[in-house]
Design a protein around this motif. Sequence first.
Motif, PDB file in Angstrom:
ATOM      1  N   THR A 129       0.859  -1.185   0.000  1.00  0.00           N
ATOM      2  CA  THR A 129       0.000   0.000   0.000  1.00  0.00           C
ATOM      3  C   THR A 129       0.887   1.224   0.000  1.00  0.00           C
ATOM      4  O   THR A 129       2.111   1.119   0.134  1.00  0.00           O
ATOM      5  N   GLN A 130       0.305   2.398  -0.174  1.00  0.00           N
ATOM      6  CA  GLN A 130       1.062   3.637  -0.237  1.00  0.00           C
ATOM      7  C   GLN A 130       0.516   4.652   0.750  1.00  0.00           C
ATOM      8  O   GLN A 130      -0.628   4.554   1.196  1.00  0.00           O
ATOM      9  N   LYS A 131       1.374   5.621   1.079  1.00  0.00           N
ATOM     10  CA  LYS A 131       0.892   6.764   1.849  1.00  0.00           C
ATOM     11  C   LYS A 131      -0.171   7.491   1.024  1.00  0.00           C
ATOM     12  O   LYS A 131      -0.087   7.506  -0.205  1.00  0.00           O
ATOM     13  N   PRO A 132      -1.197   8.044   1.619  1.00  0.00           N
ATOM     14  CA  PRO A 132      -1.383   8.291   3.062  1.00  0.00           C
ATOM     15  C   PRO A 132      -2.069   7.171   3.825  1.00  0.00           C
ATOM     16  O   PRO A 132      -2.627   7.424   4.907  1.00  0.00           O
ATOM     17  N   ALA A 133      -2.082   5.953   3.289  1.00  0.00           N
ATOM     18  CA  ALA A 133      -2.732   4.842   3.982  1.00  0.00           C
ATOM     19  C   ALA A 133      -2.183   4.723   5.412  1.00  0.00           C
ATOM     20  O   ALA A 133      -0.961   4.741   5.616  1.00  0.00           O
ATOM     21  N   PRO A 134      -3.045   4.583   6.391  1.00  0.00           N
ATOM     22  CA  PRO A 134      -2.569   4.504   7.787  1.00  0.00           C
ATOM     23  C   PRO A 134      -1.652   3.324   8.024  1.00  0.00           C
ATOM     24  O   PRO A 134      -0.816   3.370   8.938  1.00  0.00           O
ATOM     25  N   GLU A 135      -1.798   2.270   7.220  1.00  0.00           N
ATOM     26  CA  GLU A 135      -0.955   1.081   7.427  1.00  0.00           C
ATOM     27  C   GLU A 135       0.536   1.409   7.331  1.00  0.00           C
ATOM     28  O   GLU A 135       1.354   0.803   8.020  1.00  0.00           O
ATOM     29  N   MET A 136       0.903   2.367   6.482  1.00  0.00           N
ATOM     30  CA  MET A 136       2.314   2.738   6.347  1.00  0.00           C
ATOM     31  C   MET A 136       2.847   3.339   7.648  1.00  0.00           C
ATOM     32  O   MET A 136       3.938   2.981   8.114  1.00  0.00           O
ATOM     33  N   PHE A 137       2.079   4.211   8.229  1.00  0.00           N
ATOM     34  CA  PHE A 137       2.523   4.888   9.453  1.00  0.00           C
ATOM     35  C   PHE A 137       2.413   3.960  10.663  1.00  0.00           C
ATOM     36  O   PHE A 137       3.272   3.987  11.557  1.00  0.00           O
ATOM     37  N   GLU A 138       1.386   3.130  10.694  1.00  0.00           N
ATOM     38  CA  GLU A 138       1.235   2.167  11.792  1.00  0.00           C
ATOM     39  C   GLU A 138       2.371   1.157  11.765  1.00  0.00           C
ATOM     40  O   GLU A 138       2.892   0.771  12.831  1.00  0.00           O
ATOM     41  N   ALA A 139       2.792   0.756  10.570  1.00  0.00           N
ATOM     42  CA  ALA A 139       3.918  -0.172  10.461  1.00  0.00           C
ATOM     43  C   ALA A 139       5.203   0.480  10.978  1.00  0.00           C
ATOM     44  O   ALA A 139       6.035  -0.176  11.620  1.00  0.00           O
ATOM     45  N   ILE A 188       8.557  13.537   8.511  1.00  0.00           N
ATOM     46  CA  ILE A 188       9.140  14.571   7.663  1.00  0.00           C
ATOM     47  C   ILE A 188       8.957  14.144   6.211  1.00  0.00           C
ATOM     48  O   ILE A 188       9.396  13.055   5.814  1.00  0.00           O
ATOM     49  N   GLY A 189       8.299  14.975   5.430  1.00  0.00           N
ATOM     50  CA  GLY A 189       8.087  14.628   4.034  1.00  0.00           C
ATOM     51  C   GLY A 189       7.827  15.844   3.181  1.00  0.00           C
ATOM     52  O   GLY A 189       7.559  16.929   3.681  1.00  0.00           O
ATOM     53  N   ASN A 190       7.874  15.625   1.861  1.00  0.00           N
ATOM     54  CA  ASN A 190       7.681  16.729   0.924  1.00  0.00           C
ATOM     55  C   ASN A 190       6.279  16.781   0.334  1.00  0.00           C
ATOM     56  O   ASN A 190       5.912  17.761  -0.311  1.00  0.00           O
ATOM     57  N   HIS A 191       5.497  15.719   0.547  1.00  0.00           N
ATOM     58  CA  HIS A 191       4.218  15.563  -0.152  1.00  0.00           C
ATOM     59  C   HIS A 191       3.075  15.871   0.812  1.00  0.00           C
ATOM     60  O   HIS A 191       2.840  15.137   1.775  1.00  0.00           O
ATOM     61  N   LEU A 192       2.350  16.958   0.558  1.00  0.00           N
ATOM     62  CA  LEU A 192       1.289  17.380   1.474  1.00  0.00           C
ATOM     63  C   LEU A 192       0.186  16.333   1.572  1.00  0.00           C
ATOM     64  O   LEU A 192      -0.314  16.043   2.672  1.00  0.00           O
ATOM     65  N   ARG A 244       0.280  12.982   0.772  1.00  0.00           N
ATOM     66  CA  ARG A 244       0.687  11.658   1.247  1.00  0.00           C
ATOM     67  C   ARG A 244       1.363  11.715   2.618  1.00  0.00           C
ATOM     68  O   ARG A 244       0.958  11.013   3.540  1.00  0.00           O
ATOM     69  N   ASP A 245       2.401  12.542   2.747  1.00  0.00           N
ATOM     70  CA  ASP A 245       3.173  12.559   3.990  1.00  0.00           C
ATOM     71  C   ASP A 245       2.456  13.313   5.102  1.00  0.00           C
ATOM     72  O   ASP A 245       2.335  12.810   6.227  1.00  0.00           O
ATOM     73  N   ILE A 246       2.016  14.518   4.793  1.00  0.00           N
ATOM     74  CA  ILE A 246       1.464  15.389   5.830  1.00  0.00           C
ATOM     75  C   ILE A 246       0.065  14.939   6.244  1.00  0.00           C
ATOM     76  O   ILE A 246      -0.210  14.744   7.444  1.00  0.00           O
TER      77      ILE A 246
END
Length: 428
Positions: free
Chosen positions: A321-331, A349-353, A355-357
């Motif tokens: 899966t990809q950001k902004p999916a919560p699974e990425m951050f939960e992992a 910290i990211g550049n993509h409002l 996906r990252d933010i």
Amino acid sequence: MLYDPLAVTSGPLSPADAERARRLAPVIRFSANEPFLPSHLGVSILTAARRSPSCAHQVTFEPGVARVVEYAVWWDWDIGHLYDLEHVWIKLDAQDQILAVEASAHGAFATMSGPDGALPLEDRRVTLYAEPGKHAFHARAETMLARRRELGWACAELAGQGDILINDMFAHLFDFTPAQHRAVRRHLELQAFTPAFSFTQMVDTAGIEIVSWPELHGHIARRVPELVASVAASQPLLKAVLIDSGDTLVDEGTEVFDAEGYVTAAALIPGALDMIEALAAQGYRLILVADGRLRSFETVLGGHGIRAHLHAEIISEVLGTQKPAPEMFEAALRAAGLDAGDAPHTVMIGNHLERDIAGANALGITSIWQSWSHRRARLAATPDEVPRYLARTPGEVPALLAHIERELGRTAEARRVGRALPPPPGSA
């Protein structure tokens, strides 16, 4: 080991030496708002010229000197670092009359006297002045008043810069982690103050704990780890730093792809490696959270030496899966041994409002938009995409993380004492 703490005596002071040490113990004048006062004197009675048992000073015996009382003055805290040890030497004749006084200041040693050479006595007691926050000794306040600006910086902007002091005498005893050093620095940064330079706070050291130097050496060996453990347990630090790759570490405009779509080469954004190395040296737990293909990151980040500093890597190809999916951050949280409750003590910290933010904000992770690149949208499309903090370049990130940790500390302290959050030092 440079100093032998058992060179004078291996046990407590004799009754006669204890009485002499207490009778002659100096009075110290501190700035009216000095936050750190000494707690112990470690005493050695010297009867011949020799190197100090507690510091790198050669104690001399001029004509008429029969003995020297050495006081190692101990503080748990200096505004620059955890613990402080300064020294006073009172030189006596055979009748215990004071002939001379010497003292330490930032590793140097000097005779304490007035402009006319007079002994620094008030009411027949040796009385010295201590630098605000730093505690180096002076015979007169005027020598410090001439350095008001320098000493003001030491107590404010430079607070905590020394972390945990580990000098040669204790190097074999102490081994602290970068995160423990950082916790001490954050603690001291929150103690920053503006010195009053009115030396009206007086401490009669005859009233504090007076022990032999070997006893104080043993106390220090126990006390410093206790202080470090206490600060590390109470000072809130960031538990993990999640960080994107493309246009956050790697300049996407320089990427070279092979026929299968893997990135085979790319340049880092200026300052990215320095930033990663600085954060790793300070004990931050760094976790890559990036969309892309595993082999590309292995090639590029590995080739630039960044992967060696990463605690874990959360890659979209691996997770499916990809950001902004919560699974990425939960992992990423799980990889750091954390859970959702730790999100406020984690940054992304990211550049993509989008996906990252937005992805970080949705989980309560503190979001930092690094705006170096112009390849992505630079205006938030929704409130969810509004970052909590902004860093324009990688070089701004270490100072920003320090600021965030100080804010966490101020908030925790305000809650502990049940009061409103105070303004940061120096604010209007």
